[in-house]
Design an enzyme around this catalytic site. Structure first.
Site, short mmCIF file in Angstrom:
data_model
loop_
_atom_site.label_atom_id
_atom_site.label_comp_id
_atom_site.label_asym_id
_atom_site.label_seq_id
_atom_site.Cartn_x
_atom_site.Cartn_y
_atom_site.Cartn_z
CB ILE A 107 -1.13 0.05 1.08
CG1 ILE A 107 -2.03 -0.85 1.01
CG2 ILE A 107 -1.47 1.37 1.42
CD1 ILE A 107 -3.24 -0.67 1.82
CB SER A 159 -6.38 3.61 11.19
OG SER A 159 -6.86 2.97 12.31
CE LYS A 219 -3.00 -1.13 11.38
NZ LYS A 219 -1.94 -0.38 10.96
CB ILE A 264 -6.58 -2.70 -0.31
CG1 ILE A 264 -7.12 -1.63 0.56
CG2 ILE A 264 -5.99 -2.00 -1.57
CD1 ILE A 264 -8.38 -0.77 0.00
#
Ligand code: COA
Length: 293
Positions: free
Chosen positions: A34, A160, A178, A207
């Site tokens: 990411i 997060s 988180k 994702i």
């Protein structure tokens, strides 16, 4: 790994080509799936980037690929052998960034670790490991970079998640970490804003094609996960990159102490990533633990 974004992000995208010209972003977890795409977006829009991570081979490879993306070998600085659990490593990384680029405008605290494990099987060291990387690592990152951010009146983005919005099984350590990150971001949004710094979080959902998704789901479950997402598709790394650009852009100048959830509405459905394991795996673990008494 090839870049996800290309020049069309600039020529056909929503953002001004030189949005981040002369600015510098400091990214932990910068060669992760990411974070590297967040870096791609920032670099394509003119930013310079310090990529901070543990794995030197992967980091240098990523850095070269990002420089190639904009045909500029000076645009990226790989800073390998940094463990975010070690504050001194971060302080040194900040120092190297300032030496190379002279400033830090944006920080992405993205380094993270996670695995699927139920409470009964979780060792104290396993819990500590995830919390140390995710929460303590985020603290260390921002703590080390804050003097530079005060100077530039910069902006912080924590990575997060949504695992603590409800009781997601097999995700205890990451949920606890988180939740702590969200709390830390809110605290910094209040304490650092008078000094000109904004602090926000981004909370990615499912994702596609990421380390996190691979760890939490099996390829054969992809279609059923999609159906559980209100927007009926997995998120893309570009979705996260676009939101990152937004948070750092002047368009978000009055957004502070916010968590931007980028998950297609997934968490509202109470979706369980690991639902095929719940609750029988937990009952099995408990039986094993009792048998040992
Ligand atoms: N299930 C249960 N416990 C696990 C585990 C798993 N899948 N993987 C590791 N652990 C435990 C280990 O057994 C050890 O505990 P013990 O000493 O009681 O045996 C503890 O966690 C630390 O393991 P270690 O391998 O030393 O961890 P590390 O600190 O080097 O690595 C991790 C951290 C475990 C989070 C590792 O998965 C990692 O480095 N991940 C980075 C990448 C990543 O997770 N990306 C996804 C981001 S969403």
């Amino acid at each position: 790994m090839p870049c996800t974004l290309d020049q069309s992000f600039v020529t056909k995208g929503s953002w001004k080509p030189d949005l981040f010209k002369d600015k510098v972003v400091f990214i932990t977890g910068g060669s992760g799936t990411i974070c590297r795409v967040q870096a791609e977006a920032m670099i394509l829009l003119g930013c310079r980037a310090a990529l901070v991570g543990r794995d030197d081979k992967k980091l240098i490879e990523t850095s070269n690929e990002l420089c190639d993306l904009v045909n500029d070998s000076e645009r990226c600085l790989p800073i390998p052998n940094v463990d975010v659990r070690e504050y001194n490593d971060l302080e040194n990384a900040v120092h190297l960034t300032l030496k190379k680029f002279g400033r830090i405008d944006y920080v992405i605290a993205g380094a993270a670790g996670n695995f699927i494990c139920d409470f009964m099987n979780l060792s104290p060291n396993a819990f500590k490991s995830v919390v140390s990387i995710d929460l303590l690592g985020s603290f260390n990152t921002v703590k080390a970079a804050t003097p530079a951010l005060i100077k530039s009146k910069g902006s912080i983005l924590f990575v997060s998640a949504t695992f603590h919005y409800y009781g997601v099984p097999f995700q205890g350590p990451v949920g606890a970490a988180k939740a702590g990150i969200d709390a830390l971001s809110n605290n910094l949004a209040v304490e650092l804003a008078p000094l000109g710094i904004r602090s926000n979080c981004i909370a990615p959902g499912a994702i596609d094609d990421t380390e996190g998704f691979k760890r939490l789901s099996k390829p054969e479950l992809k279609e059923s996960v999609k159906e559980m997402i209100p927007l009926q598709r997995l998120g893309t790394k570009k979705d996260i990159a676009e939101s990152t650009v937004f948070i750092f852009s002047p368009a978000a100048n009055y957004i502070n102490g916010h968590t931007l959830v980028v998950d297609g509405g997934m968490w509202h459905t109470g979706t369980l990533f690991t639902k095929e394991m719940y609750p029988h795996e937990i009952v099995k673990s408990a039986k094993t633990a009792i048998a040992k008494l």
